[in-house]
Design a protein around this motif. Structure first.
Motif, PDB file in Angstrom:
ATOM      1  N   ARG A   1       0.811  -1.232   0.000  1.00 15.75           N
ATOM      2  CA  ARG A   1       0.000   0.000   0.000  1.00 15.75           C
ATOM      3  C   ARG A   1       0.835   1.268   0.000  1.00 15.75           C
ATOM      4  O   ARG A   1       0.374   2.328  -0.404  1.00 15.75           O
ATOM      5  CB  ARG A   1      -0.969  -0.025   1.183  1.00 15.75           C
ATOM      6  N   GLY A   2       2.058   1.209   0.543  1.00 13.18           N
ATOM      7  CA  GLY A   2       2.962   2.349   0.417  1.00 13.18           C
ATOM      8  C   GLY A   2       2.607   3.570   1.245  1.00 13.18           C
ATOM      9  O   GLY A   2       2.856   4.698   0.815  1.00 13.18           O
ATOM     10  N   SER A   3       2.102   3.365   2.479  1.00 11.62           N
ATOM     11  CA  SER A   3       1.813   4.561   3.284  1.00 11.62           C
ATOM     12  C   SER A   3       3.108   5.207   3.787  1.00 11.62           C
ATOM     13  O   SER A   3       3.188   6.444   3.868  1.00 11.62           O
ATOM     14  CB  SER A   3       0.858   4.246   4.437  1.00 11.62           C
ATOM     15  N   ASN A   4       4.110   4.412   4.117  1.00  3.80           N
ATOM     16  CA  ASN A   4       5.408   5.006   4.495  1.00  3.80           C
ATOM     17  C   ASN A   4       6.029   5.721   3.294  1.00  3.80           C
ATOM     18  O   ASN A   4       6.591   6.810   3.430  1.00  3.80           O
ATOM     19  CB  ASN A   4       6.348   3.941   5.044  1.00  3.80           C
ATOM     20  N   MET A   5       5.942   5.091   2.138  1.00  9.02           N
ATOM     21  CA  MET A   5       6.427   5.724   0.904  1.00  9.02           C
ATOM     22  C   MET A   5       5.778   7.087   0.700  1.00  9.02           C
ATOM     23  O   MET A   5       6.448   8.084   0.422  1.00  9.02           O
ATOM     24  CB  MET A   5       6.108   4.794  -0.279  1.00  9.02           C
TER      25      MET A   5
ATOM     26  N   ILE B   1      12.118   0.149   7.558  1.00  7.87           N
ATOM     27  CA  ILE B   1      11.297   0.406   8.752  1.00  7.87           C
ATOM     28  C   ILE B   1      10.571  -0.868   9.121  1.00  7.87           C
ATOM     29  O   ILE B   1      10.097  -1.604   8.239  1.00  7.87           O
ATOM     30  CB  ILE B   1      10.320   1.583   8.558  1.00  7.87           C
ATOM     31  N   HIS B   2      10.522  -1.120  10.429  1.00  4.53           N
ATOM     32  CA  HIS B   2       9.875  -2.348  10.910  1.00  4.53           C
ATOM     33  C   HIS B   2       8.984  -1.992  12.107  1.00  4.53           C
ATOM     34  O   HIS B   2       9.397  -1.215  12.978  1.00  4.53           O
ATOM     35  CB  HIS B   2      10.938  -3.375  11.322  1.00  4.53           C
ATOM     36  N   PRO B   3       7.768  -2.586  12.171  1.00  2.73           N
ATOM     37  CA  PRO B   3       6.829  -2.191  13.218  1.00  2.73           C
ATOM     38  C   PRO B   3       6.993  -2.924  14.541  1.00  2.73           C
ATOM     39  O   PRO B   3       6.040  -3.490  15.085  1.00  2.73           O
ATOM     40  CB  PRO B   3       5.466  -2.488  12.570  1.00  2.73           C
TER      41      PRO B   3
ATOM     42  N   GLN C   1       3.322  -6.449  14.749  1.00  4.89           N
ATOM     43  CA  GLN C   1       2.427  -5.780  15.704  1.00  4.89           C
ATOM     44  C   GLN C   1       1.583  -6.816  16.440  1.00  4.89           C
ATOM     45  O   GLN C   1       1.370  -6.729  17.643  1.00  4.89           O
ATOM     46  CB  GLN C   1       1.499  -4.785  14.977  1.00  4.89           C
TER      47      GLN C   1
ATOM     48  N   GLU D   1       5.446   5.299  12.691  1.00  5.13           N
ATOM     49  CA  GLU D   1       6.392   4.907  11.626  1.00  5.13           C
ATOM     50  C   GLU D   1       6.616   6.057  10.658  1.00  5.13           C
ATOM     51  O   GLU D   1       7.742   6.357  10.256  1.00  5.13           O
ATOM     52  CB  GLU D   1       5.839   3.713  10.844  1.00  5.13           C
TER      53      GLU D   1
ATOM     54  N   ALA E   1      10.130   0.178   2.138  1.00  5.41           N
ATOM     55  CA  ALA E   1       8.899   0.618   2.791  1.00  5.41           C
ATOM     56  C   ALA E   1       7.822  -0.428   2.509  1.00  5.41           C
ATOM     57  O   ALA E   1       7.089  -0.333   1.525  1.00  5.41           O
ATOM     58  CB  ALA E   1       8.495   1.994   2.278  1.00  5.41           C
ATOM     59  N   GLY E   2       7.814  -1.460   3.357  1.00  7.50           N
ATOM     60  CA  GLY E   2       6.891  -2.556   3.109  1.00  7.50           C
ATOM     61  C   GLY E   2       7.327  -3.383   1.911  1.00  7.50           C
ATOM     62  O   GLY E   2       6.481  -3.929   1.203  1.00  7.50           O
TER      63      GLY E   2
ATOM     64  N   LEU F   1       1.724   2.583  13.115  1.00  7.60           N
ATOM     65  CA  LEU F   1       1.918   3.088  11.745  1.00  7.60           C
ATOM     66  C   LEU F   1       2.040   4.616  11.725  1.00  7.60           C
ATOM     67  O   LEU F   1       2.882   5.169  11.002  1.00  7.60           O
ATOM     68  CB  LEU F   1       0.759   2.624  10.843  1.00  7.60           C
TER      69      LEU F   1
HETATM   70  C1  GRF Z   1       4.835  -1.158   7.694  1.00 13.51           C
HETATM   71  O1  GRF Z   1       4.228  -1.537   8.900  1.00 13.51           O
HETATM   72  C2  GRF Z   1       6.327  -1.348   7.760  1.00 13.51           C
HETATM   73  O2  GRF Z   1       6.859  -1.116   9.022  1.00 13.51           O
HETATM   74  C3  GRF Z   1       6.494  -2.799   7.393  1.00 13.51           C
HETATM   75  O3  GRF Z   1       5.519  -3.027   6.397  1.00 13.51           O
HETATM   76  C4  GRF Z   1       4.446  -2.109   6.557  1.00 13.51           C
HETATM   77  C5  GRF Z   1       4.306  -1.386   5.260  1.00 13.51           C
HETATM   78  O4  GRF Z   1       3.220  -0.506   5.251  1.00 13.51           O
HETATM   79  N1  GRF Z   1       7.842  -3.082   6.976  1.00 13.51           N
HETATM   80  P1  GRF Z   1       3.114   0.576   4.110  1.00 13.51           P
HETATM   81  O5  GRF Z   1       3.170  -0.173   2.773  1.00 13.51           O
HETATM   82  O6  GRF Z   1       4.246   1.534   4.262  1.00 13.51           O
HETATM   83  O7  GRF Z   1       1.774   1.232   4.310  1.00 13.51           O
END
Ligand code: GRF
Length: 198
Positions: free
Chosen positions: A10-14, A107-109, A121, A173, A86-87, A170
Motif C-alpha cells: 500500500r505504500g503509506s510510508n512511501m 522500517i519495521h513495526p 504488531q 512509523e 517501505a513494506g 503506523l
Molecule cells: C509497515 O508496517 C512497515 O513497518 C512494514 O511493512 C508495513 C508497510 O506498510 N515493513 P506501508 O506499505 O508503508 O503502508
C-alpha cells in the motif's frame, strides 16, 4: 540526496516520505524512483499521483540475485544514493546489500530485535508486551536485521486490539522514517553516510 523507495504494497510510508520531501521538510532531496516487485501494489498509483516515476520489477522465477541486479540497474539509472525499503516484502541478496553498503534502510513495526518477521504488531500484542514500537535500521542480508538508526516506543493501551495498536504504530512509523532520513541527508552533506554517525 536522491532517494529510491522499494515497496510491495500500500505504500503509506512511501507516501509519507514523498510528502515530506515535496513540502521541504526533508531538504535537498528528491524521491527519484519508486520500485515495486508487485504490479498490483496500490502504492504505485499513489507515487504516480505525486509525480514520482515508478517501475515494476517482478521476480518471475529468477534467482534472488538476478532480480536484485535488475533493481540495481534501475536504481543506478536514477542515480539513487539512499534506498528506503517501505513494506518491501523480499529479502535482499548479499550481493545487493554489499553493492549499496550503508545506503539501504528499512522500517519495521516493532522495537527490534524483538519481533522480527511478519505481523510484528500482532506478535507483540499476543505476547502481551506493554510497550512496542517501530525501528528504522540499516539493512543487511538477514531479515529485519542491521544497525539501528532510530526507534520509537508505542505503549499498548487498555482496550487495544492488535489492529488499533498497529494503527498507532503506523502513525509513528511515518514520523520516525522522516526523522531518520533527515539525519542521513544531513550526514550525507558531510560525506559521512555510514553507521559512524549513529
Ligand atoms: C509497515 O508496517 C512497515 O513497518 C512494514 O511493512 C508495513 C508497510 O506498510 N515493513 P506501508 O506499505 O508503508 O503502508
Amino acid at each position: 540526496m536522491k532517494i529510491g523507495i522499494l515497496i510491495s504494497g500500500r505504500g503509506s510510508n512511501m507516501a509519507a516520505i514523498i510528502d515530506a520531501v515535496q513540502r521541504g521538510e526533508i531538504r535537498d532531496s528528491e524521491v527519484a524512483i519508486v520500485i515495486s516487485d508487485k504490479p498490483d501494489a496500490t502504492g504505485l498509483a499513489k507515487a504516480a499521483e505525486k509525480g514520482v516515476p515508478t517501475a515494476v520489477i517482478e521476480r518471475r522465477g529468477r534467482s534472488r540475485e538476478e532480480h536484485d541486479r535488475e533493481i540495481a540497474a534501475k536504481i543506478r539509472e536514477y542515480n539513487v544514493e539512499l534506498i528506503c525499503l517501505a513494506g518491501y516484502m523480499r529479502l535482499l541478496s548479499g550481493w545487493f546489500v554489499s553493492e549499496f553498503a550503508n545506503r539501504i534502510i528499512n522500517i519495521h513495526p516493532s522495537l527490534l530485535p524483538a519481533f522480527p518477521g511478519l505481523d510484528a504488531q500482532r506478535q507483540a500484542f499476543e505476547a502481551g508486551t506493554k510497550v512496542t514500537g517501530c525501528t528504522v535500521h540499516f539493512v543487511d542480508e538477514h531479515l529485519d536485521h542491521g544497525d539501528v538508526i532510530l526507534q520509537r516506543e508505542v505503549p499498548r493501551l487498555d482496550g487495544d486490539t492488535a489492529e488499533s495498536l498497529a494503527d498507532r504504530i503506523l502513525q509513528q512509523e511515518h514520523l520516525l522514517y522522516i526523522q531518520a532520513i533527515k539525519r542521513l541527508v544531513a550526514a550525507n552533506g558531510a560525506d559521512v553516510i555510514d553507521n559512524s554517525f549513529l
